[in-house]
Design an enzyme around this catalytic site. Structure first.
Site, PDB file in Angstrom:
ATOM      1  N   HIS A 209     -58.807  -3.715 -46.272  1.00 20.94           N
ATOM      2  CA  HIS A 209     -59.942  -3.136 -46.989  1.00 20.94           C
ATOM      3  C   HIS A 209     -61.130  -4.098 -47.038  1.00 20.94           C
ATOM      4  CE1 HIS A 209     -59.347  -5.796 -50.420  1.00 20.94           C
ATOM      5  NE2 HIS A 209     -58.059  -5.600 -50.239  1.00 20.94           N
TER       6      HIS A 209
ATOM      7  N   GLU B 243     -50.634  -2.460 -51.725  1.00 16.31           N
ATOM      8  CA  GLU B 243     -50.527  -3.919 -51.691  1.00 16.31           C
ATOM      9  C   GLU B 243     -49.190  -4.390 -52.266  1.00 16.31           C
ATOM     10  OE1 GLU B 243     -50.879  -6.620 -50.414  1.00 16.31           O
ATOM     11  OE2 GLU B 243     -52.723  -7.596 -51.081  1.00 16.31           O
TER      12      GLU B 243
END
Length: 196
Positions: free
Chosen positions: A8, A84
């Site tokens: 990201h 994550e």
């Protein structure tokens, strides 16, 4: 399948060098620019769908990439396995204050951290799910620690956790299928790099 696996774009916590883990931190202006650059880098690569972690920084990166590629909104899909790594007590702390993370992160559950083997199994499951879609070219947006675990597993630990520092917006190319296996053909390309 050809997969463009993207970290990201930048958040304020990235800029401040804080561990994010599963804290839901949005992109900052630099992160938005990095996501736009990723989209431009992928133009002409044949990407037909974008899958993202459920966290807002990954989801927004994926939406921006899809916009750049003129893909419809429904082409961006949530894939929970791309989330994550849970960093436990490290989450929110400054990297300079917790440099011990880098010596224990590969094989430890220290501080409530999600075990390496669990992250690897989860990310491998994401690869399998993506391959099962039958879509030949996919972009997926995930996170630094999770991607590094997968890179470590696919490279027989030559790269990845403890060895590779992934850039925000960095593009890793993975090719293959669940029957014959997956391999890395490029790692951590900058978002300004035109991919093929």
């Amino acid at each position: 399948m050809k997969l463009y696996l993207i970290r990201h774009g930048e958040t304020d916590w990235n800029r401040l060098m804080r561990f994010q883990g599963r804290e839901d931190i949005p992109l900052n202006e630099t992160g938005i620019s990095q996501a736009e650059a990723c989209g431009r880098a992928l133009a002409g690569a044949g990407v037909q769908a974008v899958f993202t972690s459920p966290l807002v920084r990954a989801r927004r990166t994926g939406e921006i990439i899809a916009e750049q590629l003129a893909l419809p909104r429904e082409a961006v899909q949530n894939l929970p396995e791309l989330i994550e790594r849970d960093l436990g007590e490290y989450s929110g702390q400054y990297i300079k204050d917790r440099s011990d993370y880098f010596s224990i992160s590969a094989g430890s559950e220290a501080g409530g951290m999600e075990p390496f083997a669990h992250v690897l199994a989860r990310m491998e499951k994401a690869l399998e799910k993506l391959d099962k879609t039958g879509i030949p070219v996919i972009a997926a947006v995930s996170h630094g620690a999770a991607i590094n675990v997968l890179i470590a597993g696919l490279s027989d630990y030559e790269m990845g956790t403890g060895k590779t520092k992934l850039s925000n917006g960095g593009i890793t190319i993975i090719e293959g299928n669940r029957r014959q296996g997956f391999h890395i053909t490029a790692c951590n390309l900058p978002p300004s790099h035109k991919v093929r």
